[in-house]
Structure formats: structure tokens, C-alpha cells
Design a protein around this motif. Structure first.
Motif: not given
Ligand code: NAD
Length: 492
Positions: A175-184
């Protein structure tokens, strides 16, 4: 998270500090507080994950499906146990209200539930005696290493549109999550680790364009799932396909809602207001254009304006808040600029949500609910995805005219109609060019066992996310034709 507040990558079963040369601040959009720093991981870290995935796949694909899903059952229990904590985290990094975050986690968990049925869902089919003494079987086999690239607006749910189906069918997933919301996802991957997946089966690499391009080009990554804006979706589709991969790329939207004069106006107003302003309009299924037909205009516009003006805006964890901020200060500036563009193009700003502050959260990225009336159908504002709490109104005299307005746009994610006429509803369902349709429903989000069926510029590919489409996307069919002549058998 490492001690200096920097988020980690999870590669080959290890939490690793990234060797990134640059990090971005992850900010709470309501308070502007910096919560963490996310690495913009270099391509080499994607390569490491791909290598670990290839190694893990050799064993993981041989684990019986009934055993693979035991990890998902455990993961589902952990998600449920941590749902409150995860919902608070989503609100803090993404801005939506606590109730919206809870609903998001519910939808995420439902995808894990559906993927737990993989032993049945990935069954093949067969025929005996396709010719005398010859049988033919169709098996489904996993692809290998697959990856997903996800957007900011559903940090918990969108990655789980993909991960559960990918690993349950026997693939290894990056997974490459959004760099704006990576904490979840940082937290959710800790839960995945606790669920006992072997090293290399589930991995996360944080970052932005460099990490994405490394995924798109890597020869060992067989399939790419993407959700985000249309220009990036098109880019992902083209570049990954050029590298010979399977691709499913979900893009942006501009969803129209038709309000017929025979609709139940109180219900319609309530549902349309929730659809337009829920999650601050940052939903790919948000209603963003209202088309009133005939007399519907007289009541609906006034009622919707009241609903918009009275919506309580604030920090999503505070009691009674109905709408949170938009994701970044840049996003707020972009939305306010688009409202001004609408004005210049001839729309009337009926409810103006610009330049407003929330007491106690003066640094938050708040745009209040906004309604643009008399939006010219051919204007730029009528066609541009605003992705904020801005609802545009147009008017039509007949349902045919309204359907023509619905179809006169490049996106095809969702269209809804509010009516008490079965004939009008059927005509609408039959004729609109969108992949998701709502009838007296404001956000026609398919359940996990249905495909998330965007069309046109809202989707590039063939098989969508969720349900059987997910199973088909992450497997390839192998057809075996076999003959076992009796005379070859030893006589007993
Ligand atoms: P985005 O396109 O900016 O980013 C999505 C992902 O792509 C992120 O992980 C980001 O790092 C990466 N990315 C961004 N620019 C890139 C580039 N130039 N090259 C390579 N990778 C790049 O989208 P967003 O702002 O995070 O999310 C909002 C958008 O997502 C909206 O357009 C919304 O409609 C859409 N969306 C669609 C659906 C759907 O189901 N169709 C669901 C949710 C969101």
C-alpha cells in the motif's frame, strides 16, 4: 511511529525508518496542529517491498484459502475493538466528524467480512466429458505482488477496498497511502501485524510521486489499484498498462441529483444536504449538482438554503458538529477561488461559505456550506470537480431535459433522482450514464459485496473495487483440460 514523530514503512515484517530525503508535515485540518511527519520514500524502498513480496508469495499462495482468511477474521476483530480509536484518528488527520469516521470504519470492516468468504468466492468451475473421457476445469490463481495507491478522503476505508481481497486470494499486497493522511494506515498496519500475516504479505510504503512511479514501473508488481483524482487516475492507468500490469483506476466525480416535483421535499432536502455537505463535500459520491424539475424548484431551493445555512461547522470531535474542515489550506483556497469563478460565470451565491472562522479553531481549513444558484450548464464551474461543500443548482422543465443535463458531463460516478413516480425512477435508472445510481438515496455507495461501479472519466479499467470484481481483479483463470485413459491404470 519512531520517537522523532516520523512515520515508518512496514516492509518484510519490519517497521523501518525511511531513508527519504524529504518529509511532509501531517496536520490536523481543524486545528493546524502538526501530528507527525511522513517520509517521501525513495523508489528503492518500493523495490525492497516488491522483493519481499515476491519471496513471501512463494509460500503465501500455497497456504489454503481457509487458513489465509483466519488472519482476516482476527484482523476484523481487532478493527472492531479499535474502531473508536481509529475513528478519532481519521477525524484528526482527515477532518470529517466522528460519526462520519465511525461510518467509514463500518464500511471498511464490511470489506474484510466479504473477503473472509474467499474460499467460496474464488471457486472455479468445471465440466466432465467435454469430449469422451476428457474433463475441463477452470481454477483461479493469485497474481503475485499487487499494489494500491489511495486518496486522502477515506484513510481507513479505501485501502480496505483492496487489501482484504488481494491477500485472501493469495497475493502479497503493498500500500502507498495518501501522504496527507498516512496515520490511520500506520495504526491499521500494526493491527495487521498482530493478525499474524507472514512477513512480506502486507506492506506499506509511505510517500508520493516517486514511490507511485516506482510501483507503476516495477516488473514484479502485477496489478495496481488506484483511487484519486481523474488526471492522476488516467496517468496511473496509462503508465501501469504500458508496463503490462492489470489496472483499476477510480477517478474524480461531479455527481448530479435530480429533484422531481412529486418528491417528498422534507426527506429530499435532508438527504441532499447530507450528501452535499457530509464529509465537507469531500466524497467521490457527494451530490454536487442539483437539477430541479418544474415546480420542484419553488420549495426545494429555499429548504436546502436553510439546511445549508444552519449546518453546524467545527472540529469533528466536538459535540453536535455536523461538518468538519477541508483537508488543507491550499484546498480551502482552491474551493473559494472556484466559488468566485462561479460568480463570474453568472451563478448567484445563494449561501456563501467563504471567509468564515470557527471560534477556537481560527487556523482550521473551514469552508462553510455554499449554494450556487442558476449555474449555467455549460460553465466551467458546472463541470469542474470542486471537492468541497459547494452545491450548484440548475433547473429543467422536464425529466428528459434533466437526464440530458445529467449525461452532458465527462464524469460518471453517480447520479440520483428523488421522486415518488416509479416510471420516472425507471426512466432515470435506464438512461443515465453513471455507474452508481441512487433512487431516493443521496449517497448510493455500493455495499462491499457489490462493485464500486464508476463509469466514464470516473473510472479507467474493467473490474472495479469490492466484491466479486475484486476477486476477479486479483486472480487469473487457469483452464485445465485433462484425459486419463482407463487402460493406463494399474489393474487391481
Ligand atoms: P490525488 O489524485 O491527488 O491523490 C491520490 C493518490 O495519488 C495519492 O496517494 C497521491 O500520493 C498520488 N498522486 C497524486 N499526484 C500524483 C502524481 N502526479 N503522480 C503519481 N501519484 C500521484 O487525490 P486526492 O486529492 O488524494 O483525493 C481526492 C480525489 O479522489 C477526488 O478527485 C475524488 O473524487 C477522488 N476519489 C474517488 C473515489 C472513487 O471511488 N471514484 C473515491 C475517493 C476519492
Amino acid at each position: 511511529m519512531s520517537t522523532n514523530g516520523r512515520l515508518l514503512n512496514y516492509i518484510n515484517g519490519q517497521w523501518m525508518e525511511s531513508g527519504a530525503g524529504a518529509f511532509l508535515d501531517v496536520k490536523n485540518p481543524a486545528t493546524a496542529q502538526v501530528m507527525a511527519q511522513v517520509p517521501l520514500s525513495p523508489a528503492e524502498e518500493v523495490h525492497l517491498a516488491a522483493e519481499a513480496g515476491v519471496k513471501a508469495f512463494k509460500h503465501w499462495r500455497r497456504v489454503p484459502a481457509v487458513e489465509r482468511v483466519q488472519h482476516l477474521y482476527k484482523f476484523k476483530r481487532l478493527l472492531e475493538e479499535h474502531r473508536d480509536e481509529l475513528s478519532r484518528l481519521i477525524t484528526n488527520e482527515c477532518g470529517k466528524t466522528y460519526a462520519e469516521s465511525q461510518a467509514e470504519m463500518q464500511r471498511a470492516i464490511e470489506n474484510v467480512e466479504v473477503a473472509c468468504g474467499i474460499p467460496s468466492l474464488m471457486q472455479g468451475f468445471n465440466n466432465e466429458d467435454i469430449a469422451r473421457g476428457i474433463d475441463e476445469h477452470c481454477f483461479r490463481q493469485p497474481l503475485g505482488v499487487v499494489a494500491a495507491i489511495t486518496p486522502f478522503n477515506f484513510p481507513g476505508m479505501v485501502p480496505l477496498w483492496f487489501l482484504p481481497y488481494a491477500v485472501a486470494t493469495g497475493n502479497c499486497f503493498i500500500l502507498k497511502p495518501s501522504e496527507k493522511v498516512p496515520m490511520t494506515m500506520q495504526r491499521i498496519f500494526q493491527l495487521l501485524e498482530q493478525s499474524g500475516f507472514p512477513p512480506g504479505v502486507v506492506q506499506v510504503v509511505n510517500g508520493a510521486k516517486e514511490a507511485v512511479d516506482a510501483i507503476l514501473d516495477h516488473p514484479d508488481i502485477r496489478a495496481v489499484s488506484f483511487v484519486g483524482s481523474t488526471p492522476v487516475a488516467r496517468y496511473i492507468y496509462e503508465r501501469a498498462a504500458r508496463a503490462g500490469k492489470r489496472v483499476q483506476a477510480q477517478g474524480g466525480a461531479k455527481n448530479p441529483v435530480v429533484i422531481m416535483p412529486d418528491a417528498d421535499m422534507d426527506m429530499t432536502t435532508r438527504i441532499v444536504a447530507d450528501s452535499a455537505f457530509g464529509c465537507a463535500g469531500q466524497r467521490c459520491l457527494a451530490a454536487s449538482v442539483g437539477i430541479t424539475v418544474g415546480e420542484a424548484r419553488n420549495i426545494f431551493v429555499e429548504q436546502l438554503a436553510d439546511a445549508a445555512a444552519s449546518r453546524k461547522v467545527g472540529y469533528g470531535l466536538d459535540e453536535g458538529v455536523e461538518m468538519g474542515p477541508v483537508i488543507t489550506a491550499e484546498s480551502k483556497a482552491r474551493i473559494e477561488k472556484l466559488i468566485a469563478l462561479g460568480e463570474q460565470e453568472g451563478a448567484q451565491v445563494l449561501v456563501d461559505g467563504r471567509n468564515k472562522k470557527v471560534k477556537g479553531y481560527e487556523d482550521g481549513n473551514f469552508v462553510f456550506p455554499t449554494i450556487l444558484d442558476h449555474v449555467p450548464p455549460k460553465s466551467e464551474i458546472a463541470r469542474t470537480e470542486i471537492f468541497g461543500p459547494v452545491f450548484s443548482l440548475m433547473h429543467a422543465e422536464t425529466i428528459e431535459e434533466a437526464i440530458a443535463l445529467v449525461n452532458d458531463r465527462s464524469y460518471g460516478n453517480m447520479a440520483c433522482i428523488f421522486t415518488s413516480s416509479g416510471a420516472a425512477a425507471r426512466q432515470f435508472r435506464y438512461e443515465v450514464n453513471t455507474g452508481n445510481v441512487g433512487i431516493n438515496v443521496g449517497v448510493a455507495a455500493p455495499m462491499a459485496f457489490f462493485p464500486f461501479s464508476g463509469w466514464r472519466e470516473s473510472f479507467f479499467g474493467d473490474l472495479h473495487a469490492q466484491g466479486m470484481h475484486g476477486v476477479e481483479f486479483y486472480t487469473e483463470t487457469k483452464v485445465v483440460v485433462e484425459r486419463w485413459p482407463k487402460e493406463w491404470s494399474r489393474k487391481f
